[in-house]
Design a protein around this motif. Structure first.
Motif, PDB file in Angstrom:
ATOM      1  N   HIS A   7       7.905 -11.463   5.636  1.00 49.46           N
ATOM      2  CA  HIS A   7       8.956 -10.437   5.474  1.00 49.46           C
ATOM      3  C   HIS A   7      10.018 -10.940   4.511  1.00 49.46           C
ATOM      4  CE1 HIS A   7       7.200  -7.813   8.427  1.00 49.46           C
ATOM      5  NE2 HIS A   7       6.917  -8.904   9.131  1.00 49.46           N
ATOM      6  N   HIS A  55      -1.282 -10.029  14.471  1.00 47.26           N
ATOM      7  CA  HIS A  55      -0.848 -10.668  15.720  1.00 47.26           C
ATOM      8  C   HIS A  55      -2.031 -10.819  16.679  1.00 47.26           C
ATOM      9  CE1 HIS A  55       3.084 -10.009  14.111  1.00 47.26           C
ATOM     10  NE2 HIS A  55       3.143  -8.732  14.388  1.00 47.26           N
ATOM     11  N   LYS A  63       1.269  -0.157   6.237  1.00 45.62           N
ATOM     12  CA  LYS A  63       1.538  -0.828   7.515  1.00 45.62           C
ATOM     13  C   LYS A  63       2.119   0.150   8.516  1.00 45.62           C
ATOM     14  CE  LYS A  63       2.774  -4.628  10.109  1.00 45.62           C
ATOM     15  NZ  LYS A  63       3.963  -5.468   9.968  1.00 45.62           N
ATOM     16  N   HIS A  78       1.061 -12.499   5.654  1.00 51.35           N
ATOM     17  CA  HIS A  78       1.967 -11.729   6.525  1.00 51.35           C
ATOM     18  C   HIS A  78       3.352 -12.378   6.518  1.00 51.35           C
ATOM     19  CE1 HIS A  78       2.486  -9.473  10.616  1.00 51.35           C
ATOM     20  NE2 HIS A  78       3.675  -9.709  10.067  1.00 51.35           N
ATOM     21  N   ASP A  94       3.807 -14.635   9.504  1.00 51.87           N
ATOM     22  CA  ASP A  94       4.825 -13.664   9.924  1.00 51.87           C
ATOM     23  C   ASP A  94       6.203 -14.329   9.803  1.00 51.87           C
ATOM     24  OD1 ASP A  94       6.157 -11.429  10.797  1.00 51.87           O
ATOM     25  OD2 ASP A  94       5.553 -11.607  12.894  1.00 51.87           O
ATOM     26  N   VAL A 133       4.546  -7.429   4.556  1.00 45.20           N
ATOM     27  CA  VAL A 133       3.814  -6.388   5.282  1.00 45.20           C
ATOM     28  C   VAL A 133       4.776  -5.367   5.893  1.00 45.20           C
ATOM     29  CG1 VAL A 133       1.796  -7.851   5.633  1.00 45.20           C
ATOM     30  CG2 VAL A 133       3.532  -7.798   7.377  1.00 45.20           C
TER      31      VAL A 133
END
Ligand SMILES: [Zn+2]
Length: 414
Positions: free
Chosen positions: A86, A242, A187, A84, A305, A121
Motif C-alpha cells: 500500500h 491473505h 481489487k 501486495h 501487505d 493493491v
C-alpha cells in the motif's frame, strides 16, 4: 544442447570481445544465479548494457565491464516483486491507506529488501488514481503497478469501502484502459456485507478488461462461505489474498479446526485460482501457514501487505517474509520463484520477474545470514529459523539503487 549453447555464446563473446573494450555497463561475477523462469540455478555471470540484461553466461571477461561486481558467495536473483503493498501515502489524516498516513513510500522499503517492483493493491479507486499516480507512482524509482479498487475512493476506510453504489465497473475499467502499463487488475477489500454484489462487480470489471481481480474477503459476521467465493464467483487467474489469515469469527480460514487444508481450497488452486500471502498486520498466522505448507498449499505470490501497521510488527519487510518461508522448509529456489516469476505471471507481466536477456535489468543480490533467528506472526508467536536473507545489492533498470556493503564502491585509501 545447453553446452552447445554456452559454447556458441562463449565463441560470440570471444570474437567480439577484443574489439569492444568495456562493452557492458555492469558485469556481476561469480554469483549463484537463481532464475526460475530460465531454469538457472548455478554459478553464472551476468552483464548489463544500460537498462537491459545483455548476457548471462558461465564466464564473462571482467575487462568488458565498466563496473564489475564480485558476487562470490552471494545469490543473484531477478529483482523481487512484492505483489501486495500500500503506497498511496499522503497527509489526509483520516483517510487511512488512501492518500493517508497508513500507506508508505515505495523507495523507503523496496530496494533494501531486493524489491524492484511493487504492486499496490487497491489503495486507489477510479476517482483517486490520478492523485496516486502523480504523488506516488511518478515520484518513485521503484516500479509500481496497481490494482484499481472497485470502490471509487479506494481504501479510504469505513463507509467508503462499503458503498456499493460507488462500485462502478466501467469506471474502474476506464483507468485500466488509460494506463495499461500500470494497471494489472482490480481489487475488492474490506466489504463486510452479506451479499455477493461487490464481488460480482469487481469480477465484472475483470471480465471487461480481461484482467485478474484480487479479493480481500472482508469481515462479514457470520462469514460468507469461502467455497462459494473460490469455486462459483472467481475465475481462474483471480487472486485470493491473505491466504494464511486465521480469524474464523469473521472470515472462513483455509484450514479446518484440526489444521487440515479444506479440500475445496486445493481444488480451487488446481483450477487456477491464485493465492497471495499478504502478510500484513493481521493476516499471517503460523497456525494456518505451518500446516498449509506441510500439506502443499503454497503461495503463488509471497508478499508483504506493507503498510504502517505491518512494517514494524511481525511482517517487517519482504526479505523477512521470504525468510519465513525458508524457516517453513521451502527451498530457496522455490522462495525466489514465488517472489519473482510466479507473481509476474499472476499479473500477466512475463516481461518481469526473470533475468532474460533483453528485459529490463532488475536484479537483486542476497547473502544468507546463518544463526538463531525468530520469526514472529501477527499473533506474536515465534517460529525459529536458522537462515535470513539479506539484500546486499539491488539494481533497478540497470542502475545500482542499493548497496549495503559497498560492493560497487572503491575502497578508501589514505
Ligand atoms: Zn492489503
Amino acid at each position: 544442447m545447453r553446452i552447445r549453447f554456452l559454447i556458441i555464446l562463449t565463441f560470440m563473446f570471444m570474437s567480439s570481445g577484443f574489439a569492444m573494450a568495456q562493452t557492458y555497463s555492469i558485469v556481476i561475477k561469480g554469483g549463484h544465479v537463481i532464475d526460475p523462469k530460465n531454469n538457472i540455478d548455478a554459478i553464472m555471470d551476468i552483464a548489463t548494457i544500460d537498462d537491459k540484461i545483455a548476457l548471462v553466461a558461465k564466464n564473462i571477461d571482467p575487462k568488458l565491464g565498466k563496473r564489475v561486481i564480485n558476487a562470490k558467495g552471494l545469490y543473484v536473483t531477478p529483482g523481487i516483486i512484492d505483489a501486495h503493498v500500500h503506497l498511496f501515502y499522503g497527509t489526509k489524516m483520516d483517510q487511512g491507506l488512501m492518500n493517508g498516513p497508513s500507506s508508505v513510500q515505495a523507495d523507503a522499503f523496496s530496494f533494501r529488501s531486493g524489491v524492484t517492483t511493487m504492486v499496490d493493491v487497491g489503495s486507489s479507486g477510479f476517482r483517486t488514481f490520478p492523485d496516486f499516480k502523480r504523488q506516488s507512482i511518478d515520484a518513485s524509482q521503484t516500479r509500481i503497478l496497481a490494482l484499481i479498487n472497485i470502490a471509487g475512493e479506494g481504501m479510504r476506510g469505513g463507509p467508503f469501502e462499503q458503498t456499493t453504489k460507488d462500485m462502478i465497473p466501467r469506471n474502474a475499467v476506464e483507468v485500466a484502459i488509460n494506463y495499461p502499463d500500470i494497471v494489472v487488475g482490480f481489487k475488492l477489500a474490506h466489504y463486510s456485507g452479506h451479499e455477493w454484489g461487490p464481488t460480482d462487480s469487481v469480477v465484472a470489471a475483470g471480465k471487461m478488461a480481461n484482467l485478474p481481480v484480487m479479493i480481500d474477503f472482508g469481515g462479514a459476521e457470520p462469514p460468507l462461505p469461502l467455497e462459494e467465493l473460490l469455486l462459483k464467483h472467481l475465475r481462474p487467474g483471480d487472486i485470493y489474498t491473505h491466504q494464511y489469515a486465521y480469524f474464523p469469527d469473521v472470515r472462513e480460514p483455509v484450514i479446518d479446526e484440526k489444521g487440515k487444508v479444506k479440500p475445496f481450497v486445493l481444488e480451487a488452486q488446481k483450477k487456477g485460482i491464485k493465492f497471495d500471502v499478504g502478510h500484513g498486520g493481521g493476516s499471517f498466522r503460523w497456525k494456518a501457514a505451518v500446516p498449509s505448507v506441510q500439506q502443499g498449499f503454497l503461495p503463488d505470490a509471497i508478499s508483504t501487505d506493507l503498510h504502517s501497521g505491518s512494517m514494524n510488527a511481525g511482517m517487517k519487510d519482504m526479505a523477512n517474509v521470504m525468510s519465513k518461508f525458508l524457516a517453513l522448509g521451502m527451498p530457496l529456489q522455490d522462495v525466489i520463484n514465488r517472489s519473482t516469476w510466479l507473481p509476474a505471471l499472476m499479473f500477466n507481466r512475463p516481461d518481469l520477474g526473470s533475468l532474460t536477456v533483453g528485459t529490463e535489468a532488475d536484479i537483486a543480490l542476497f547473502s544468507i545470514s546463518k544463526g538463531n533467528f525468530g520469526f514472529i506472526d501477527i499473533s506474536g508467536e515465534k517460529l525459529k529459523g536458522t537462515e535470513k536473507l539479506i539484500a546486499e545489492m539491488t539494481i533497478r533498470a540497470g542502475k545500482i539503487v542499493w548497496d549495503l556493503n559497498g560492493l560497487a564502491a572503491p575502497e578508501f585509501k589514505q
